[in-house]
Design an enzyme around this catalytic site. Structure first.
Site, PDB file in Angstrom:
ATOM      1  N   SER A  42     119.726   7.530  43.197  1.00 31.46           N
ATOM      2  CA  SER A  42     118.414   8.036  42.703  1.00 31.46           C
ATOM      3  C   SER A  42     117.794   7.089  41.725  1.00 31.46           C
ATOM      4  O   SER A  42     117.321   6.790  41.103  1.00 31.46           O
ATOM      5  CB  SER A  42     118.154   9.252  42.260  1.00 31.46           C
ATOM      6  OG  SER A  42     119.968   9.836  41.669  1.00 31.46           O
ATOM      7  N   ASN A  56     124.219  19.871  38.418  1.00 31.37           N
ATOM      8  CA  ASN A  56     122.798  20.758  38.730  1.00 31.37           C
ATOM      9  C   ASN A  56     121.961  21.405  38.106  1.00 31.37           C
ATOM     10  O   ASN A  56     121.236  21.786  37.791  1.00 31.37           O
ATOM     11  CB  ASN A  56     123.799  21.908  40.171  1.00 31.37           C
ATOM     12  CG  ASN A  56     124.292  21.168  41.150  1.00 31.37           C
ATOM     13  OD1 ASN A  56     123.743  19.742  41.162  1.00 31.37           O
ATOM     14  ND2 ASN A  56     125.395  22.237  41.565  1.00 31.37           N
ATOM     15  N   HIS A  64      74.091  22.422  50.779  1.00 30.10           N
ATOM     16  CA  HIS A  64      73.869  22.210  52.255  1.00 30.10           C
ATOM     17  C   HIS A  64      74.106  20.227  52.053  1.00 30.10           C
ATOM     18  O   HIS A  64      73.940  20.347  53.053  1.00 30.10           O
ATOM     19  CB  HIS A  64      74.124  23.130  53.186  1.00 30.10           C
ATOM     20  CG  HIS A  64      73.972  24.152  53.143  1.00 30.10           C
ATOM     21  ND1 HIS A  64      74.638  25.217  53.913  1.00 30.10           N
ATOM     22  CD2 HIS A  64      73.330  25.162  52.392  1.00 30.10           C
ATOM     23  CE1 HIS A  64      74.646  26.677  53.949  1.00 30.10           C
ATOM     24  NE2 HIS A  64      73.845  26.266  52.423  1.00 30.10           N
ATOM     25  N   SER A  80      82.079  -7.815  48.067  1.00 28.78           N
ATOM     26  CA  SER A  80      81.757  -8.682  48.893  1.00 28.78           C
ATOM     27  C   SER A  80      82.354  -9.387  49.311  1.00 28.78           C
ATOM     28  O   SER A  80      81.356 -10.511  48.665  1.00 28.78           O
ATOM     29  CB  SER A  80      80.857  -7.424  49.829  1.00 28.78           C
ATOM     30  OG  SER A  80      80.789  -8.034  51.302  1.00 28.78           O
ATOM     31  N   LYS A  95      76.683  -7.303  48.101  1.00 25.79           N
ATOM     32  CA  LYS A  95      77.353  -5.728  47.882  1.00 25.79           C
ATOM     33  C   LYS A  95      77.323  -5.125  46.280  1.00 25.79           C
ATOM     34  O   LYS A  95      77.905  -6.192  45.226  1.00 25.79           O
ATOM     35  CB  LYS A  95      78.176  -5.929  48.379  1.00 25.79           C
ATOM     36  CG  LYS A  95      77.649  -5.579  49.969  1.00 25.79           C
ATOM     37  CD  LYS A  95      77.381  -4.098  50.669  1.00 25.79           C
ATOM     38  CE  LYS A  95      77.588  -3.280  50.459  1.00 25.79           C
ATOM     39  NZ  LYS A  95      78.985  -2.650  51.102  1.00 25.79           N
ATOM     40  N   ASN A 106      80.178  -2.077  45.312  1.00 28.00           N
ATOM     41  CA  ASN A 106      80.739  -1.095  45.664  1.00 28.00           C
ATOM     42  C   ASN A 106      81.373  -0.461  44.492  1.00 28.00           C
ATOM     43  O   ASN A 106      82.668  -0.748  43.983  1.00 28.00           O
ATOM     44  CB  ASN A 106      81.957  -1.754  46.549  1.00 28.00           C
ATOM     45  CG  ASN A 106      81.246  -2.656  47.657  1.00 28.00           C
ATOM     46  OD1 ASN A 106      80.356  -1.929  48.277  1.00 28.00           O
ATOM     47  ND2 ASN A 106      81.870  -3.477  48.387  1.00 28.00           N
ATOM     48  N   GLU A 137      85.760   5.286  45.601  1.00 34.40           N
ATOM     49  CA  GLU A 137      86.757   5.727  47.080  1.00 34.40           C
ATOM     50  C   GLU A 137      87.937   5.901  46.712  1.00 34.40           C
ATOM     51  O   GLU A 137      88.813   6.648  47.634  1.00 34.40           O
ATOM     52  CB  GLU A 137      86.315   4.352  47.303  1.00 34.40           C
ATOM     53  CG  GLU A 137      84.641   4.105  47.653  1.00 34.40           C
ATOM     54  CD  GLU A 137      84.577   2.604  48.343  1.00 34.40           C
ATOM     55  OE1 GLU A 137      84.733   2.537  49.465  1.00 34.40           O
ATOM     56  OE2 GLU A 137      83.670   1.847  47.803  1.00 34.40           O
ATOM     57  N   TYR A 168     121.985  24.844  44.701  1.00 37.38           N
ATOM     58  CA  TYR A 168     121.524  23.467  44.959  1.00 37.38           C
ATOM     59  C   TYR A 168     121.494  22.840  46.084  1.00 37.38           C
ATOM     60  O   TYR A 168     123.103  22.695  46.872  1.00 37.38           O
ATOM     61  CB  TYR A 168     122.493  22.616  43.512  1.00 37.38           C
ATOM     62  CG  TYR A 168     121.709  21.264  43.779  1.00 37.38           C
ATOM     63  CD1 TYR A 168     120.517  20.630  43.140  1.00 37.38           C
ATOM     64  CD2 TYR A 168     123.127  20.517  44.185  1.00 37.38           C
ATOM     65  CE1 TYR A 168     120.483  19.620  42.870  1.00 37.38           C
ATOM     66  CE2 TYR A 168     122.457  18.651  44.275  1.00 37.38           C
ATOM     67  CZ  TYR A 168     121.149  18.547  43.805  1.00 37.38           C
ATOM     68  OH  TYR A 168     121.118  17.034  44.097  1.00 37.38           O
ATOM     69  N   GLN A 174     117.122  16.027  45.130  1.00 36.84           N
ATOM     70  CA  GLN A 174     116.925  14.886  44.778  1.00 36.84           C
ATOM     71  C   GLN A 174     115.313  14.176  45.022  1.00 36.84           C
ATOM     72  O   GLN A 174     114.569  13.727  44.531  1.00 36.84           O
ATOM     73  CB  GLN A 174     118.117  14.029  44.886  1.00 36.84           C
ATOM     74  CG  GLN A 174     117.794  12.641  44.694  1.00 36.84           C
ATOM     75  CD  GLN A 174     119.522  11.927  44.261  1.00 36.84           C
ATOM     76  OE1 GLN A 174     120.276  12.521  43.780  1.00 36.84           O
ATOM     77  NE2 GLN A 174     119.327  11.596  45.370  1.00 36.84           N
ATOM     78  N   LYS A 230     112.050  14.284  42.742  1.00 37.20           N
ATOM     79  CA  LYS A 230     111.702  13.581  41.569  1.00 37.20           C
ATOM     80  C   LYS A 230     110.139  12.446  42.250  1.00 37.20           C
ATOM     81  O   LYS A 230     109.250  12.435  41.333  1.00 37.20           O
ATOM     82  CB  LYS A 230     112.696  12.840  41.059  1.00 37.20           C
ATOM     83  CG  LYS A 230     113.717  13.573  40.427  1.00 37.20           C
ATOM     84  CD  LYS A 230     115.149  13.322  40.148  1.00 37.20           C
ATOM     85  CE  LYS A 230     115.805  14.260  39.458  1.00 37.20           C
ATOM     86  NZ  LYS A 230     116.005  14.555  40.673  1.00 37.20           N
TER      87      LYS A 230
HETATM   88  N1  ARG Z   1     120.374  12.809  41.658  1.00 37.71           N
HETATM   89  C1  ARG Z   1     121.105  14.452  41.850  1.00 37.71           C
HETATM   90  C2  ARG Z   1     119.586  15.174  42.059  1.00 37.71           C
HETATM   91  O1  ARG Z   1     118.744  14.513  41.820  1.00 37.71           O
HETATM   92  C3  ARG Z   1     121.064  15.236  40.798  1.00 37.71           C
HETATM   93  C4  ARG Z   1     122.331  16.050  41.077  1.00 37.71           C
HETATM   94  C5  ARG Z   1     124.042  16.380  42.289  1.00 37.71           C
HETATM   95  N2  ARG Z   1     124.101  16.943  41.720  1.00 37.71           N
HETATM   96  C6  ARG Z   1     125.573  17.310  43.113  1.00 37.71           C
HETATM   97  N3  ARG Z   1     125.655  18.136  43.350  1.00 37.71           N
HETATM   98  N4  ARG Z   1     125.141  15.710  44.019  1.00 37.71           N
HETATM   99  O2  ARG Z   1     119.544  16.342  42.532  1.00 37.71           O
END
Ligand code: ARG
Length: 457
Positions: free
Chosen positions: A22, A109, A155, A277, A283, A285, A290, A317, A322, A325
């Site tokens: 990640s 975690n 309306h 356009s 045009k 726009n 939008e 957890y 993950q 994010k």
């Molecule tokens: N990259 C993980 C997340 O975003 C971090 C936590 C990972 N924990 C684990 N037990 N593998 O959640």
């Protein structure tokens, strides 16, 4: 090399690594991750796990890693699974073996749960400031259009005349609620510092969680360690708040798309905020508007996706978390592009009061005609019926309400007198609605709006 490979005889499959890693997105947490680690180093020092000298070494090393990230000089290495492992790997290179003591009693975690909270805290405040900047542009436009009267719609049919400032302020106050929502979430997150929860059961070291929480800007530690590592309510709340903010921006944009259409022409877009356009030379726009409407769909999608991720998770957890994010980063980035664009667009919009005026029709004063009868003692329900008959008569004769003769009026009710003509005054209709929050109260509203903004600057 991974940080957890001790019990494994083989490295993970490459495809699994790509799925699992990640760092390509969670590197954005580096600053809060390092702040959390510094606080943790102090906490385990307080618990006698490491010496003060070791703590100082760790903090020095962590600050160096932070500086490398900030300068764009951090070089990821193979095996940097996520931001937490990447920071620890680099810390080890800088300070040596003592780096291995930092993670004592901590888990990724509780670490990531903390990072997300700290990041959201900053992000929420930043978005709130951007919204306030946009609201200033809206309020400035309201001030410039105080004397313009435009058709108000229900309306999407012509309803009653309102001050153009009143229409602008309707969007201002919706955005004010978004900011207040952000403020209250930012506050509520402070009550649950997850650090010290460990993987799920809590840390066995005698750290002072209250002190740790306060060091990180929280009021209290989280009350339950299993809940703390899996709690992503704040991500969902953040995404909801941003989705609703996006919805408000979309509604404002929709209004403006209609109002800049030449059929309405209430406003004119600055060339810098519209596009042409490739085919039709005439045009102009409203692409940014939008896109604002389109981005609202995306923001709603991020919220829905997050809730779907959360809904069936067993306690504690799970790696599904993950997935919190990318939506939160994306929603944030989306608004950080959108808000300055809309601020510029609104700041440069030209109001065309004559076109607003041209959109006013006397039938929009029918309610005022009924109110006129009310002032002469007619019960409203009956007055409504009589005013309706006047509208019908005018339609049949093909004239406006004010062009009907007094005889016409008196054929419907002898309560009508020559002063009925005084009803057909759009300015007066607006001014009469002086009640707090009414279109005749825009001066008061603008004062309250300025005060609302000043309290936050
Ligand atoms: N990259 C993980 C997340 O975003 C971090 C936590 C990972 N924990 C684990 N037990 N593998 O959640």
């Amino acid at each position: 090399m991974t940080l957890w490979g001790g019990a494994f005889s083989q490295p993970i499959d490459d495809a699994v690594r790509r799925l699992n890693d990640s760092l390509r997105f969670d590197w954005k947490l580096y600053d809060v991750d390092i702040s959390g680690s510094i606080a943790w180093a102090r906490a385990i020092t307080g618990a006698g796990v490491i010496t003060q000298a070791e703590c100082d070494t760790l903090i020095g090393g962590l600050e160096q890693v932070r500086a490398e990230f900030a300068a764009g000089q951090f070089v990821p290495a193979p095996g940097d699974e996520d931001i937490h492992t990447a920071v620890e790997r680099r810390l080890t290179e800088i300070v040596g073996e003592v780096a291995g003591k930092l993670h004592t009693g901590r888990s990724r975690n509780d670490q990531v749960a903390l990072d997300v909270l700290l990041w959201l805290h900053q992000a929420g405040q930043h978005i709130a400031r951007q919204v306030a900047g946009f609201m200033t542009a809206v309020l400035d436009q309201a001030e410039r259009s105080q004397n313009a009267i435009m058709p108000g719609y229900t309306h999407f049919q012509p309803a009653q005349p309102i001050s153009a400032a009143h229409w602008w302020l309707n969007h201002f106050w919706a955005l004010a609620r978004d900011v207040e929502r952000l403020e209250s979430f930012v506050e509520s997150w402070r009550n649950q510092c997850p650090l010290g929860s460990g993987a799920l059961a809590g840390t066995p070291y005698a750290i002072d969680r209250q002190q740790l929480a306060e060091q990180l800007g929280f009021y209290h530690p989280s009350p339950n360690s299993v809940d703390a590592v899996a709690n992503r309510d704040h991500v969902a709340e953040f995404l909801f708040t941003l989705a609703l903010l996006g919805t408000h921006l979309s509604r404002l944009s929709e209004d403006l798309i209609i109002f800049v259409n030449p059929l309405f022409g209430f406003f004119r877009l600055d060339e810098r905020y519209s596009t042409g356009s490739s085919l039709m030379p005439q045009k102009r726009n409203p692409d940014p508007l939008e896109l604002a409407r389109g981005k609202a769909g995306r923001l709603i999608g991020q919220l829905t996706g997050m809730l779907a991720t959360l809904k069936s998770l067993p306690s504690g957890y799970n790696k599904d978390l993950q997935e919190d994010k990318e939506p939160m980063f994306d929603a944030y980035d989306t608004l950080l592009v959108l808000l300055p664009t809309l601020t510029g667009l609104v700041n440069t919009l030209t109001i065309q009061p004559d076109r607003m005026r041209a959109g006013l029709v006397e039938s929009m004063l029918s309610t005022d005609l009924a109110d006129y009868l009310v002032t002469k003692g007619v019960p409203f329900r009956q007055a409504h019926g009589l005013a309706g008959r006047v509208v019908r008569l005018a339609e049949t004769k093909g004239v406006t309400l004010s062009a009907l003769t007094l005889e016409d009026y008196r054929s419907i009710s002898d309560v009508f007198e020559a002063d009925v003509q005084s009803v057909f005054d759009f300015e007066a209709a607006v001014a009469r609605r002086q009640v707090i929050g009414g279109t005749g109260d825009v001066e008061g509203q603008m004062g309250r709006g300025r005060g609302w903004l000043a309290a936050r600057s």
